[in-house]
Design a protein around this motif. Structure first.
Motif, PDB file in Angstrom:
ATOM      1  N   ARG A  13      61.272  29.594  61.082  1.00  0.00           N
ATOM      2  CA  ARG A  13      62.500  28.804  61.040  1.00  0.00           C
ATOM      3  C   ARG A  13      63.072  28.818  59.626  1.00  0.00           C
ATOM      4  O   ARG A  13      62.514  29.429  58.718  1.00  0.00           O
ATOM      5  N   SER A  14      64.208  28.159  59.468  1.00  0.00           N
ATOM      6  CA  SER A  14      64.850  28.064  58.159  1.00  0.00           C
ATOM      7  C   SER A  14      65.127  26.602  57.822  1.00  0.00           C
ATOM      8  O   SER A  14      65.250  25.759  58.712  1.00  0.00           O
ATOM      9  N   GLU A  15      65.186  26.317  56.519  1.00  0.00           N
ATOM     10  CA  GLU A  15      65.511  24.980  56.021  1.00  0.00           C
ATOM     11  C   GLU A  15      66.660  25.131  55.036  1.00  0.00           C
ATOM     12  O   GLU A  15      66.705  26.097  54.264  1.00  0.00           O
ATOM     13  N   ARG A  16      67.592  24.184  55.038  1.00  0.00           N
ATOM     14  CA  ARG A  16      68.806  24.324  54.240  1.00  0.00           C
ATOM     15  C   ARG A  16      69.005  23.139  53.304  1.00  0.00           C
ATOM     16  O   ARG A  16      68.768  21.993  53.689  1.00  0.00           O
ATOM     17  N   VAL A  17      69.468  23.472  52.095  1.00  0.00           N
ATOM     18  CA  VAL A  17      69.795  22.463  51.090  1.00  0.00           C
ATOM     19  C   VAL A  17      71.172  22.805  50.525  1.00  0.00           C
ATOM     20  O   VAL A  17      71.448  23.964  50.212  1.00  0.00           O
ATOM     21  N   THR A  18      72.049  21.810  50.420  1.00  0.00           N
ATOM     22  CA  THR A  18      73.397  22.022  49.872  1.00  0.00           C
ATOM     23  C   THR A  18      73.479  21.372  48.499  1.00  0.00           C
ATOM     24  O   THR A  18      73.042  20.234  48.311  1.00  0.00           O
ATOM     25  N   THR A  19      74.042  22.119  47.546  1.00  0.00           N
ATOM     26  CA  THR A  19      74.173  21.603  46.181  1.00  0.00           C
ATOM     27  C   THR A  19      75.608  21.747  45.699  1.00  0.00           C
ATOM     28  O   THR A  19      76.328  22.662  46.142  1.00  0.00           O
ATOM     29  N   ALA A  20      76.033  20.870  44.816  1.00  0.00           N
ATOM     30  CA  ALA A  20      77.418  20.854  44.347  1.00  0.00           C
ATOM     31  C   ALA A  20      77.630  21.880  43.237  1.00  0.00           C
ATOM     32  O   ALA A  20      76.731  22.177  42.447  1.00  0.00           O
ATOM     33  N   VAL A  21      78.839  22.427  43.188  1.00  0.00           N
ATOM     34  CA  VAL A  21      79.273  23.322  42.113  1.00  0.00           C
ATOM     35  C   VAL A  21      80.385  22.610  41.357  1.00  0.00           C
ATOM     36  O   VAL A  21      81.354  22.132  41.962  1.00  0.00           O
ATOM     37  N   ASP A  22      80.283  22.525  40.003  1.00  0.00           N
ATOM     38  CA  ASP A  22      81.307  21.790  39.247  1.00  0.00           C
ATOM     39  C   ASP A  22      82.513  22.684  38.975  1.00  0.00           C
ATOM     40  O   ASP A  22      82.551  23.864  39.353  1.00  0.00           O
ATOM     41  N   ALA A  23      83.523  22.143  38.314  1.00  0.00           N
ATOM     42  CA  ALA A  23      84.783  22.835  38.077  1.00  0.00           C
ATOM     43  C   ALA A  23      84.621  24.068  37.195  1.00  0.00           C
ATOM     44  O   ALA A  23      85.483  24.950  37.181  1.00  0.00           O
ATOM     45  N   GLN A  24      83.527  24.129  36.415  1.00  0.00           N
ATOM     46  CA  GLN A  24      83.259  25.308  35.585  1.00  0.00           C
ATOM     47  C   GLN A  24      82.374  26.330  36.307  1.00  0.00           C
ATOM     48  O   GLN A  24      81.964  27.327  35.721  1.00  0.00           O
ATOM     49  N   GLY A  25      82.069  26.070  37.578  1.00  0.00           N
ATOM     50  CA  GLY A  25      81.280  26.993  38.355  1.00  0.00           C
ATOM     51  C   GLY A  25      79.795  26.846  38.175  1.00  0.00           C
ATOM     52  O   GLY A  25      79.018  27.667  38.677  1.00  0.00           O
ATOM     53  N   ARG A  26      79.348  25.782  37.455  1.00  0.00           N
ATOM     54  CA  ARG A  26      77.914  25.589  37.230  1.00  0.00           C
ATOM     55  C   ARG A  26      77.296  24.787  38.383  1.00  0.00           C
ATOM     56  O   ARG A  26      77.941  23.916  38.956  1.00  0.00           O
ATOM     57  N   TRP A  27      76.030  25.076  38.647  1.00  0.00           N
ATOM     58  CA  TRP A  27      75.322  24.331  39.679  1.00  0.00           C
ATOM     59  C   TRP A  27      73.839  24.230  39.313  1.00  0.00           C
ATOM     60  O   TRP A  27      73.290  25.072  38.614  1.00  0.00           O
ATOM     61  N   THR A  28      73.218  23.161  39.749  1.00  0.00           N
ATOM     62  CA  THR A  28      71.790  22.914  39.548  1.00  0.00           C
ATOM     63  C   THR A  28      71.229  22.365  40.853  1.00  0.00           C
ATOM     64  O   THR A  28      71.858  21.521  41.499  1.00  0.00           O
ATOM     65  N   GLU A  60      67.435  21.154  42.889  1.00  0.00           N
ATOM     66  CA  GLU A  60      65.996  20.974  43.041  1.00  0.00           C
ATOM     67  C   GLU A  60      65.707  21.067  44.535  1.00  0.00           C
ATOM     68  O   GLU A  60      66.132  20.231  45.329  1.00  0.00           O
ATOM     69  N   LEU A  61      65.009  22.118  44.897  1.00  0.00           N
ATOM     70  CA  LEU A  61      64.808  22.438  46.312  1.00  0.00           C
ATOM     71  C   LEU A  61      63.437  21.977  46.758  1.00  0.00           C
ATOM     72  O   LEU A  61      62.415  22.425  46.227  1.00  0.00           O
ATOM     73  N   GLU A  62      63.407  21.081  47.699  1.00  0.00           N
ATOM     74  CA  GLU A  62      62.151  20.616  48.284  1.00  0.00           C
ATOM     75  C   GLU A  62      62.046  21.169  49.702  1.00  0.00           C
ATOM     76  O   GLU A  62      62.751  20.731  50.607  1.00  0.00           O
ATOM     77  N   PHE A  63      61.182  22.167  49.836  1.00  0.00           N
ATOM     78  CA  PHE A  63      60.978  22.798  51.119  1.00  0.00           C
ATOM     79  C   PHE A  63      59.544  22.558  51.570  1.00  0.00           C
ATOM     80  O   PHE A  63      58.681  22.182  50.778  1.00  0.00           O
ATOM     81  N   SER A  64      59.271  22.834  52.836  1.00  0.00           N
ATOM     82  CA  SER A  64      57.905  22.742  53.328  1.00  0.00           C
ATOM     83  C   SER A  64      57.064  23.856  52.705  1.00  0.00           C
ATOM     84  O   SER A  64      57.588  24.864  52.227  1.00  0.00           O
ATOM     85  N   ALA A  65      55.752  23.664  52.709  1.00  0.00           N
ATOM     86  CA  ALA A  65      54.848  24.623  52.070  1.00  0.00           C
ATOM     87  C   ALA A  65      54.911  25.996  52.727  1.00  0.00           C
ATOM     88  O   ALA A  65      54.520  26.995  52.120  1.00  0.00           O
ATOM     89  N   ALA A  66      55.418  26.081  53.956  1.00  0.00           N
ATOM     90  CA  ALA A  66      55.476  27.368  54.658  1.00  0.00           C
ATOM     91  C   ALA A  66      56.608  28.256  54.169  1.00  0.00           C
ATOM     92  O   ALA A  66      56.646  29.445  54.492  1.00  0.00           O
ATOM     93  N   VAL A  67      57.557  27.712  53.404  1.00  0.00           N
ATOM     94  CA  VAL A  67      58.677  28.500  52.908  1.00  0.00           C
ATOM     95  C   VAL A  67      58.175  29.486  51.861  1.00  0.00           C
ATOM     96  O   VAL A  67      57.479  29.112  50.912  1.00  0.00           O
ATOM     97  N   ARG A  68      58.524  30.757  52.028  1.00  0.00           N
ATOM     98  CA  ARG A  68      58.065  31.789  51.110  1.00  0.00           C
ATOM     99  C   ARG A  68      59.192  32.433  50.310  1.00  0.00           C
ATOM    100  O   ARG A  68      58.973  32.983  49.243  1.00  0.00           O
ATOM    101  N   ASP A  69      60.423  32.440  50.841  1.00  0.00           N
ATOM    102  CA  ASP A  69      61.546  33.006  50.108  1.00  0.00           C
ATOM    103  C   ASP A  69      62.820  32.270  50.487  1.00  0.00           C
ATOM    104  O   ASP A  69      62.830  31.438  51.408  1.00  0.00           O
ATOM    105  N   VAL A  70      63.905  32.563  49.758  1.00  0.00           N
ATOM    106  CA  VAL A  70      65.167  31.849  49.957  1.00  0.00           C
ATOM    107  C   VAL A  70      66.310  32.854  50.009  1.00  0.00           C
ATOM    108  O   VAL A  70      66.155  34.032  49.681  1.00  0.00           O
TER     109      VAL A  70
END
Length: 565
Positions: free
Chosen positions: A105-120, A122-132
């Motif tokens: 399965r897949s898990e999704r996290v949405t993060t904001a992008v500011d007016a200068q195009g920067r984003w940060t 912190e992704l909390e996924f289950s231990a089974a997640v291996r790549d993104v």
């Protein structure tokens, strides 16, 4: 005394052996003790995970090892934007979606992008997640985007830095791509979709690809375009024509269409399939007569695919045709239609010729047609006697069918008239005339009710004597699910269930569709007694057929279909 010495001697001999065994046991105990101590001194999996977590925690944007049931990454980066030509655009606020992938399965996290195009993030996924991977990117002003980099799944970089690059589409943009390769197409033509002047409705079942119109100078919006297309520059022309729908075609591909209202407010992608081209050329003395106006129609599975009137050069060109077999009908019109005239009812026009054409992807073929009889044809007349009942008051779809010496399947229209007086009690006399081959057999067909009568040739004595039609047989077809045996709830199928006579000469693709009867809970047809072919799809995209014998007064058939596959 002797006995005592023997006992003492035995004990002395046995005792050293017992001591040796005890020594060996002691050695084993000591080794086990040392192994246990070493195992207890070794770090556990939890110790390793905790140590790794402590080390990673000191690098704020690096991966943390799994702690408990969670896997945590800290990522940051910039969102870079380019226009559809690849030129850089100013940064813009919005949000992006990061997808974590497990084997199931897949898990999704949405993060904001500011007016200068920067984003940060912190992704909390289950231990089974291996790549993104990067999911949807949404901009504040609402323009559609296409992800360019990075594509596909990945393991986050150790630095935690990740740059995302997107193409931004105009709010009113059209992308035309090859359905298989997804590559943008060139030489794209746009045309307003206005009333074609014919009575055939657009096919609501098959989608916009089935309608293949002619190009029109009066309705043209733009030609020679390359995808992607900025529709805002064409809005004035679209409004001038008053179009609510626009047809689209690229050279070598099928037609499609889009709604103007939605396209001018959003981003639209059309996927086109490779198509064929058909050119009709009218020849013969009738073609030179300015009073002889002609039209043509292509049909597939009984549905109109294209219609057109021959131009001043006596030609019709159809491009963007979906590959497959079509029925081509040639009509003689009573008057040439004009753009301001009323709709032309093709069903009320005289059909001069019916033939069948195979359209192949990537190919163009030209057909030479004639309104009048050919050198190898002759006019014939005949008569039929039909029971004087309501069932035979509205016979439709008369035609005469035969094969030429080269094997070409050809069909001619039949003119019929009901005689005022019949010479057979209980029967109505129907006089008919048509063009038939000078030599060889032919077949007289009725589309409704499905009827097929075979004649040996133009000199067949039954033409003058007349043939009698029998009372109609009612055919009831019920459809059940092949797995469960339950009655299938559908009241129509696409392609439809059809019925045609089973004569060897009657291999025409155009057959009568069965109608649904809510009262009987079945599909119903009426036909002459005899053997017929019932054509259907026993599962999606898998045509099948079944031979049935119709006997008076009613024949019932059950079809078990795998329609859920």
């Amino acid at each position: 005394m002797v006995l005592l010495v023997a006992v003492v001697t035995a004990w002395v001999v046995w005792r050293p052996r017992e001591s040796a065994r005890d020594a060996r046991r002691e050695d084993v105990r000591e080794r086990d003790s040392r192994a246990t101590a070493a195992a207890l001194a070794a770090p556990t999996l939890a110790d390793v995970a905790n140590d790794a977590a402590s080390e990673m925690a000191q690098a704020p944007f690096a991966e943390r090892a799994p702690v408990s049931s969670q896997r945590v990454w800290r990522l940051r980066g910039r969102l870079e934007l380019v226009d559809f030509a690849g030129a850089p655009l100013p940064p813009e606020a919005g949000e992006l979606e990061i997808v974590g992938w497990t084997p199931r399965r897949s898990e999704r996290v949405t993060t904001a992008v500011d007016a200068q195009g920067r984003w940060t993030a912190e992704l909390e996924f289950s231990a089974a997640v291996r790549d993104v991977s990067i999911g949807e990117v949404r901009l504040q002003r609402g323009n559609s985007t296409e992800l360019l980099e990075p594509r596909g799944r990945m393991y986050p970089p150790e630095s935690g830095e990740l740059s995302v690059r997107c193409r931004v589409w105009p709010r009113s943009a059209l992308r035309v791509v090859d359905r298989t390769t997804r590559e943008d197409l060139h030489d794209v033509y746009l045309q307003a979709n206005l009333d074609s002047g014919f009575s055939d409705p657009l096919d609501a079942r098959g989608g916009p690809w089935l309608e293949s119109p002619q190009r029109s100078r009066e309705l043209s919006i733009a030609d020679g375009l390359s995808s992607p297309i900025d529709l805002s520059s064409l809005a004035a022309r679209i409004e001038e024509l008053g179009a609510t729908k626009v047809r689209v075609v690229a050279r070598g591909y099928e037609w499609s269409s889009f709604d103007v209202a939605s396209a001018l407010a959003s981003f639209v992608t059309l996927e086109l399939r490779e198509a064929g081209e058909l050119v009709l050329a009218l020849s013969g003395s009738d073609a030179e007569d300015s009073q002889a106006q002609a039209a043509a129609r292509l049909r597939q599975s009984g549905v109109s695919a294209a219609t057109g009137v021959f131009d001043e050069q006596r030609r019709i060109e159809w491009s963007g045709l979906r590959p497959g077999q079509y029925e081509l009908e040639l009509f003689r019109l009573r008057a040439r239609p004009s753009p301001s005239s009323a709709r032309v009812d093709l069903e009320a026009q005289r059909i001069e010729l019916v033939m069948f054409v195979d359209v192949r992807a990537g190919e163009s073929q030209t057909l030479q047609l004639s309104l009048g009889p050919r050198a190898d044809e002759v006019a014939v007349t005949g008569r039929l006697y039909a029971p004087d009942t309501e069932d035979f008051r509205g016979l439709r779809g008369w035609r005469l069918v035969y094969r030429t010496a080269s094997g070409e399947l050809r069909a001619r229209s039949v003119q019929s008239e009901r005689a005022d007086v019949s010479d057979r009690p209980g029967f109505a006399r129907l006089d008919w005339s048509a063009v038939a081959p000078r030599s060889g057999p032919f077949e007289l067909q009725l589309r409704s009710p499905p009827t097929s009568l075979l004649y040996s040739g133009a000199d067949d004595p039954r033409l003058v004597a007349g043939l009698e039609l029998a009372p109609l047989v009612e055919l009831l077809v019920t459809v059940v699910d092949a797995e469960s045996g339950a009655r299938f709830p559908a009241t129509e199928f696409n392609p439809p269930i059809t019925l045609r006579p089973a004569h060897a000469a009657n291999d025409l693709p155009d057959a009568a569709p069965l109608a649904w009867s809510a009262e009987l809970g079945a599909f119903v047809a009426f036909a002459q007694p005899g053997r017929y072919v019932l054509a259907f799809h026993d599962r999606p995209d898998h045509p099948s057929s079944r031979t049935v014998e119709l006997n008076a007064p009613r024949t019932e058939v059950q079809l078990a279909l795998r329609l859920g596959e």
